[in-house]
Design a protein around this motif. Structure first.
Motif, short mmCIF file in Angstrom:
data_model
loop_
_atom_site.label_atom_id
_atom_site.label_comp_id
_atom_site.label_asym_id
_atom_site.label_seq_id
_atom_site.Cartn_x
_atom_site.Cartn_y
_atom_site.Cartn_z
N PRO A 26 0.81 -1.11 0.07
CA PRO A 26 0.03 -0.13 -0.11
C PRO A 26 0.83 1.27 0.10
N ALA A 27 1.99 1.29 -0.09
CA ALA A 27 3.02 2.36 -0.05
C ALA A 27 2.55 3.42 -0.87
N ASP A 28 2.47 3.24 -2.13
CA ASP A 28 1.51 4.03 -3.27
C ASP A 28 0.42 4.83 -2.72
N ILE A 29 -0.21 4.44 -1.72
CA ILE A 29 -1.47 5.06 -1.38
C ILE A 29 -1.03 5.91 0.11
N TYR A 30 -0.44 5.35 0.96
CA TYR A 30 0.31 6.11 1.80
C TYR A 30 1.21 5.06 2.70
N THR A 31 1.95 5.66 3.57
CA THR A 31 2.90 4.89 4.54
C THR A 31 2.80 5.64 5.94
N PHE A 32 3.24 5.04 7.03
CA PHE A 32 3.45 5.39 8.13
C PHE A 32 4.73 5.46 8.48
N GLN A 33 5.16 6.77 9.22
CA GLN A 33 6.39 7.11 9.63
C GLN A 33 5.83 7.21 11.29
N GLY A 34 5.99 6.14 12.13
CA GLY A 34 5.74 6.01 13.62
C GLY A 34 4.02 5.75 13.39
N THR A 35 3.28 6.93 13.77
CA THR A 35 1.87 6.71 13.72
C THR A 35 1.48 7.80 12.70
N GLU A 36 2.44 8.62 12.17
CA GLU A 36 2.07 9.72 11.30
C GLU A 36 1.97 9.21 9.96
N ARG A 37 0.62 9.51 9.20
CA ARG A 37 0.41 9.10 7.59
C ARG A 37 1.33 10.02 6.68
N GLN A 38 1.92 9.23 5.84
CA GLN A 38 2.30 10.29 4.76
C GLN A 38 2.00 9.64 3.48
N ASP A 39 1.14 10.85 2.64
CA ASP A 39 0.63 10.43 1.48
C ASP A 39 1.48 9.89 0.43
N GLY A 40 1.12 8.82 -0.37
CA GLY A 40 1.70 8.31 -1.52
C GLY A 40 1.43 8.99 -2.78
N PRO A 41 2.01 8.65 -4.03
CA PRO A 41 1.76 9.28 -5.14
C PRO A 41 0.27 8.88 -5.82
N LEU A 42 -0.42 7.96 -5.19
CA LEU A 42 -1.78 7.51 -5.81
C LEU A 42 -2.66 7.93 -4.72
N PHE A 43 -2.46 8.48 -3.45
CA PHE A 43 -3.36 8.82 -2.54
C PHE A 43 -4.79 9.40 -2.98
N LYS A 44 -4.64 10.51 -3.80
CA LYS A 44 -5.85 11.21 -4.23
C LYS A 44 -6.61 10.22 -5.27
N GLU A 45 -6.05 9.65 -6.24
CA GLU A 45 -6.82 8.69 -6.85
C GLU A 45 -7.40 7.62 -6.26
N TRP A 46 -6.81 7.14 -5.10
CA TRP A 46 -7.41 6.37 -4.45
C TRP A 46 -8.72 6.88 -3.62
N LEU A 47 -8.46 8.10 -3.29
CA LEU A 47 -9.66 8.55 -2.70
C LEU A 47 -10.90 8.64 -3.84
N GLU A 48 -10.61 9.02 -4.94
CA GLU A 48 -11.25 9.23 -6.15
C GLU A 48 -12.03 7.89 -6.55
N TRP A 49 -11.38 6.75 -6.34
CA TRP A 49 -11.96 5.47 -6.68
C TRP A 49 -12.81 4.97 -5.57
N ARG A 50 -12.60 5.24 -4.47
CA ARG A 50 -13.28 4.82 -3.17
C ARG A 50 -14.80 5.58 -3.20
N ALA A 51 -14.73 7.19 -3.77
CA ALA A 51 -15.68 7.76 -3.90
C ALA A 51 -16.71 7.38 -5.01
N LYS A 52 -16.07 6.54 -6.19
CA LYS A 52 -16.87 6.30 -7.13
C LYS A 52 -17.53 4.86 -6.77
#
Length: 441
Positions: A236-262
């Motif tokens: 799932p790293a292209d969606i997001y990763t975790f640095q400790g408990t902090e989320r870091q958005d990956g390159p496909l994060f926004k497209e992933w949100l778009e797909w979920r909304a669809k």
């Protein structure tokens, strides 16, 4: 020639039907009417509504204080139902109570019959993409091994975790992207609408993903790849990763949100079309939270297609607007669940800077973090396409009846009416007079 003519008729009918489904104002029905809606939760009121005289008593009380519509929860989060389904398991008892439901009479039919005598509109509510209660290890996911694999898989800092293992969460949410989940839940909705032709409306709840951490199963990965037309190399790293408990958005994060909304958009439109085919006059409604700036967290875009969130929010792609589904609804009720009623009330607080959601999203307490501001925001993004009924969670006002009355009046002022969740709190607090004042003055 005749064959060509018949083909033309079929195409014309299909085109007309598809366009007809796209608008909540199809036909001559005017859904923009004032309503004061009172919710009857299934489990909180289970014992109370196993008795006919109790149902009638509270229907009469509701009518007497100005309620126009009631919502009977017939499919709680366990995935069980409170009517004689041939598809879903029927709930015959709840909790530690010794009450066992008498199945010789139908609770929902009685609500409809007696509610109509009083002039009340009666809606049924169904929790859709959920099938278990994690606090009690109860429900479809726990009882049916064939459906246990439908539960959502969360991507957390500690790794991939099934939702049934997250005992801090009470709802055992399903993965809404799975076609088999959608078909199963839709079959229950269709059965419900078909069984009760005198039902005025159906209001869907939990038509969503669990939160931003869901769903990260292999099935979701494959469906996302089908959507984008190419593989995801690092999941799932292209969606997001975790640095400790902090989320870091990956390159496909926004497209992933778009797909979920669809995913959610397509299900809403499909449900509307298939339920209207059974009961054309059914009021097709939906419940969501009102916090639109953060609602991508659960994969939902309840805005109008004419509203472009990418102009205001950095999480939205330009295409995200295409998956707004306001136009599919006849009725929209929202959780405007804030103690603060007027926007000015935030200014009087010393500590209102931020709050963290379950999934880790940070909330800045802006104007929409009030009943007034959130209602204005929902009206803004839905752009007048549907009637909006602002809702209150009564328990938030415990010990503050005057604030509750003020909130009810604000809901009525800023939207097409008020929704009250839930009658159990009105009963427990003895707030019938407060409801009457809030709904009539």
């Amino acid at each position: 020639m005749k064959r060509l003519f018949n083909f033309f008729l079929a195409v014309t009918f299909f085109f007309f039907s598809c366009n007809n489904v796209d608008s909540a104002s199809d036909g001559n029905t005017d859904y923009f009417v004032h309503r004061n809606i009172l919710w009857f939760d299934a489990t909180a009121n289970f014992d109370r509504f196993c008795e006919k005289d109790s149902i009638l008593f509270y229907l009469q009380k509701s009518k007497g204080v100005g309620v126009t519509d009631i919502v009977v929860d017939v499919k709680p989060i366990t995935g069980e139902v409170l009517y004689p389904s041939k598809i879903a398991p029927v709930m015959s008892s709840w909790g530690e109570s010794e009450t066992v439901k008498d199945t010789t009479w139908d609770m929902l039919s009685y609500f409809i019959e007696e509610g109509h005598k009083l002039g009340l509109k009666v809606h049924a509510s169904a929790n859709v993409f959920v099938a278990g209660h994690n606090y009690f290890d109860r429900g479809v996911v726990y009882d049916d091994p064939s459906k246990a694999r439908w539960q959502t898989l969360s991507y957390l800092p500690e790794g991939m975790t099934l939702i049934s293992e997250q005992k801090n969460k009470y709802s055992t949410m399903l993965n809404p992207a799975l076609p088999e989940v959608q078909e199963y839940e839709l079959s229950i909705l269709k059965e419900l609408v078909g069984m009760y032709p005198r039902l005025d409306g159906i209001i869907l709840d939990r038509v969503r993903f669990d939160n931003l951490n869901a769903d990260f199963s292999e099935q979701s990965k494959r469906l996302f790849e089908q959507y984008r037309g190419e593989s995801v190399e690092n999941f799932p790293a292209d969606i997001y990763t975790f640095q400790g408990t902090e989320r870091q958005d990956g390159p496909l994060f926004k497209e992933w949100l778009e797909w979920r909304a669809k995913v959610i958009h397509d299900f809403i439109y499909k449900a509307r079309g298939e339920l209207k085919a059974i009961h054309p006059d059914i009021i097709f409604g939906d419940y969501t939270g009102s916090w639109y700036p953060l609602y991508f967290d659960v994969g939902v875009n309840f805005a109008s297609k004419e509203y472009d969130p990418s102009e205001e929010f950095n999480w939205a792609t330009v295409k995200y607007r295409e998956y707004g589904y306001a136009e599919a609804l006849d009725l929209f009720t929202t959780g405007n669940y804030y103690f603060e009623v007027e926007k000015s009330e935030l200014l009087t607080q010393a500590n209102t800077t931020e709050k963290t959601l379950e999934s880790g999203l940070v909330v800045k307490k802006e104007d929409w973090y009030t009943v007034e501001g959130s209602t204005e925001l929902v009206k803004k993004v839905t752009m007048g396409k549907i009637p909006v009924y602002a809702g209150l969670y009564v328990e938030q006002y415990k010990g503050h009846p005057d604030q509750f009355i003020k909130a009810l009046k604000m809901c009525r002022q800023k939207s097409h009416g008020a929704m009250i969740f839930d009658i159990v709190h009105i009963i427990n607090y003895g707030w019938w007079d407060q409801v009457k004042e809030g709904l009539n003055n």
